[in-house]
Design a protein around this motif. Structure first.
Motif, short mmCIF file in Angstrom:
data_model
loop_
_atom_site.label_atom_id
_atom_site.label_comp_id
_atom_site.label_asym_id
_atom_site.label_seq_id
_atom_site.Cartn_x
_atom_site.Cartn_y
_atom_site.Cartn_z
N ARG A 10 17.70 57.30 -46.75
CA ARG A 10 17.20 58.49 -47.43
C ARG A 10 16.11 58.12 -48.42
O ARG A 10 16.14 57.03 -49.01
CB ARG A 10 18.33 59.19 -48.19
N TYR A 11 15.18 59.02 -48.59
CA TYR A 11 14.17 58.93 -49.64
C TYR A 11 14.27 60.23 -50.44
O TYR A 11 13.76 61.27 -49.99
CB TYR A 11 12.76 58.76 -49.05
N ASP A 12 14.99 60.18 -51.56
CA ASP A 12 15.32 61.40 -52.31
C ASP A 12 16.04 62.38 -51.39
O ASP A 12 17.06 62.05 -50.84
CB ASP A 12 14.05 62.00 -52.93
N LEU A 32 9.60 51.09 -29.12
CA LEU A 32 10.16 52.14 -29.98
C LEU A 32 9.12 53.24 -30.13
O LEU A 32 8.02 53.00 -30.64
CB LEU A 32 10.50 51.55 -31.35
N ILE A 33 9.44 54.42 -29.66
CA ILE A 33 8.47 55.52 -29.69
C ILE A 33 9.08 56.74 -30.36
O ILE A 33 10.31 56.88 -30.46
CB ILE A 33 7.96 55.89 -28.28
N GLY A 34 8.20 57.61 -30.81
CA GLY A 34 8.63 58.83 -31.47
C GLY A 34 7.45 59.45 -32.18
O GLY A 34 6.46 58.77 -32.47
N PRO A 35 7.52 60.74 -32.50
CA PRO A 35 6.43 61.39 -33.22
C PRO A 35 6.30 60.85 -34.64
O PRO A 35 7.19 60.15 -35.14
CB PRO A 35 6.84 62.87 -33.23
N ASN A 36 5.19 61.15 -35.29
CA ASN A 36 5.04 60.77 -36.70
C ASN A 36 6.19 61.39 -37.50
O ASN A 36 6.54 62.56 -37.31
CB ASN A 36 3.71 61.29 -37.25
N GLY A 37 6.76 60.60 -38.40
CA GLY A 37 7.87 61.10 -39.19
C GLY A 37 9.22 60.97 -38.52
O GLY A 37 10.22 61.48 -39.02
N ALA A 38 9.28 60.26 -37.38
CA ALA A 38 10.55 60.14 -36.66
C ALA A 38 11.50 59.13 -37.30
O ALA A 38 12.70 59.17 -37.06
CB ALA A 38 10.29 59.74 -35.21
N GLY A 39 10.95 58.20 -38.11
CA GLY A 39 11.79 57.19 -38.74
C GLY A 39 11.58 55.79 -38.18
O GLY A 39 12.33 54.87 -38.52
N LYS A 40 10.53 55.60 -37.37
CA LYS A 40 10.31 54.30 -36.72
C LYS A 40 10.05 53.19 -37.75
O LYS A 40 10.67 52.12 -37.70
CB LYS A 40 9.11 54.38 -35.75
N THR A 41 9.13 53.44 -38.68
CA THR A 41 8.80 52.41 -39.67
C THR A 41 9.99 52.13 -40.57
O THR A 41 10.25 50.96 -40.93
CB THR A 41 7.57 52.83 -40.49
N SER A 42 10.74 53.15 -40.94
CA SER A 42 11.94 52.93 -41.76
C SER A 42 12.92 52.02 -41.04
O SER A 42 13.50 51.10 -41.64
CB SER A 42 12.62 54.27 -42.08
N LEU A 43 13.10 52.24 -39.75
CA LEU A 43 14.02 51.42 -38.98
C LEU A 43 13.52 49.98 -38.89
O LEU A 43 14.29 49.03 -39.08
CB LEU A 43 14.20 52.02 -37.58
N LEU A 44 12.23 49.80 -38.62
CA LEU A 44 11.68 48.46 -38.48
C LEU A 44 11.73 47.69 -39.80
O LEU A 44 11.99 46.48 -39.81
CB LEU A 44 10.24 48.53 -37.97
N ARG A 45 11.52 48.36 -40.91
CA ARG A 45 11.58 47.70 -42.21
C ARG A 45 13.00 47.26 -42.54
O ARG A 45 13.20 46.22 -43.19
CB ARG A 45 11.02 48.62 -43.31
N ILE A 46 13.99 48.01 -42.10
CA ILE A 46 15.38 47.61 -42.30
C ILE A 46 15.68 46.36 -41.48
O ILE A 46 16.28 45.40 -41.97
CB ILE A 46 16.34 48.76 -41.93
N VAL A 47 15.23 46.35 -40.22
CA VAL A 47 15.44 45.18 -39.37
C VAL A 47 14.75 43.95 -39.96
O VAL A 47 15.27 42.83 -39.91
CB VAL A 47 14.93 45.46 -37.94
#
Length: 310
Positions: A10-12, A32-47
């Motif tokens: 979550r972000y706020d 890993l695909i998805g529209p902008n805002g799908a959460g791809k970068t958040s997932l990759l940063r966690i990994v």
């Protein structure tokens, strides 16, 4: 190599990831695909151990990123979507800096740097400034930086963003070669045609949820099975006079008849496809090819998603 279970971020008030479960096997090349805002970068940063989930279990290379992030980072290479602030360094100096930062022994750095420069075809640019490179050159420098410590797992966020067609092909070939060398790769991209060509499997995120995951061929087969039986798509090439299009225009039951660069395409009921072939042969045409059109990854994406964003 990667195991995520019930991962939330979550972000706020914004929930970027909503209970994502995902596993990546050794040697796999996952798109890993998805529209902008799908959460791809958040997932990759966690990994990549750069962000912590608010809930859920994460294992990368068998380790818990919350406990031993340094152990993971020595075996993982992360390429962000943007270069960031351009350093006043040559390409060789930039790579040497990162090699030192990730703990490559001094006696090995030169060999490692020369190896990655050759892999990404930047040997002749080793003494030019990083800031002087084109977008394609900078992306290749980022890939070289990501590889300089010889990681087992690569996490790449939009490596082909902003590249011209030739540079995209070059990046694609580098990823194929790395995967052939045994690297496990997770790569996000909006360029579905590139992922379709190189990936073993695809994971689709939408609005923070994993909506599909599987081998590319399996996802296409599922799409094909879900098509109405009256929308079997045929691609053919034929020669003769009058034009094959004129002949097919008179065949009942054909729809969406269009000319392609090297043939034509139409839709029909599967059992009626032979009528088109029979009509061409009866008109004396030579049929060079006649096949069902394989679904594209773009169609899989559109079927599995609803256009939602986080």
């Amino acid at each position: 190599m990667i195991a995520l279970s019930g991962v939330r971020k979550r972000y706020d008030a914004l929930e970027a990831l909503k209970g994502v479960d995902l596993e990546v096997e050794p040697g796999e090349l996952l798109g890993l695909i998805g529209p902008n805002g799908a959460g791809k970068t958040s997932l990759l940063r966690i990994v990549a151990t750069l962000s912590k989930p608010d809930e859920g279990r994460v294992r990368v290379l068998g380790c818990d990123p919350n406990v031993v992030p340094g152990k993971i980072r020595r075996r993982l290479g992360y390429m962000p979507a943007e270069f960031g602030r351009l350093p006043d360094m040559t390409v060789h100096e930039y790579l040497s800096y990162f090699a030192a930062a990730v703990g490559v022994p001094r006696r090995e750095r030169l060999r490692r740097i020369e190896d990655v420069l050759e892999l990404v075809d930047l040997v002749e640019r080793r003494d030019t400034l990083v800031s002087a490179g084109s977008t394609g050159i900078k992306q290749r420098i980022l890939i070289a930086k990501t590889l300089v410590h010889d990681p087992e797992l690569l996490v790449l966020d939009e490596p082909a963003a902003g590249l011209d067609p030739r540079a995209r092909v070059e990046v694609r070939e580098v990823l194929k070669e790395l995967n052939g060398l045994g690297k496990t790769i997770v790569v996000s991209s909006h360029i579905l045609a590139d992922l379709e060509e190189i990936c073993d499997a695809i994971a689709i995120l939408e609005a923070g949820e994993l909506v599909a995951r599987g081998p590319v061929a399996e996802l296409k087969a599922r799409l094909r099975a879900g098509r109405p039986r009256c929308s079997w798509r045929v691609v053919l090439r034929a020669e003769g006079s009058p034009s094959p299009l004129e002949v097919l225009a008179e065949v009942p039951g054909l729809g969406d008849l269009v000319a392609l660069d090297d043939g034509m395409r139409f839709t029909t009921a599967e059992r009626d496809a032979n009528a088109a072939l029979a009509a061409l042969l009866a008109a004396g045409h030579v049929v060079l090819s006649f096949r069902e059109e394989e679904p594209r990854l773009e169609e899989v994406f559109l079927r599995e998603t609803e256009g939602l964003v986080t």
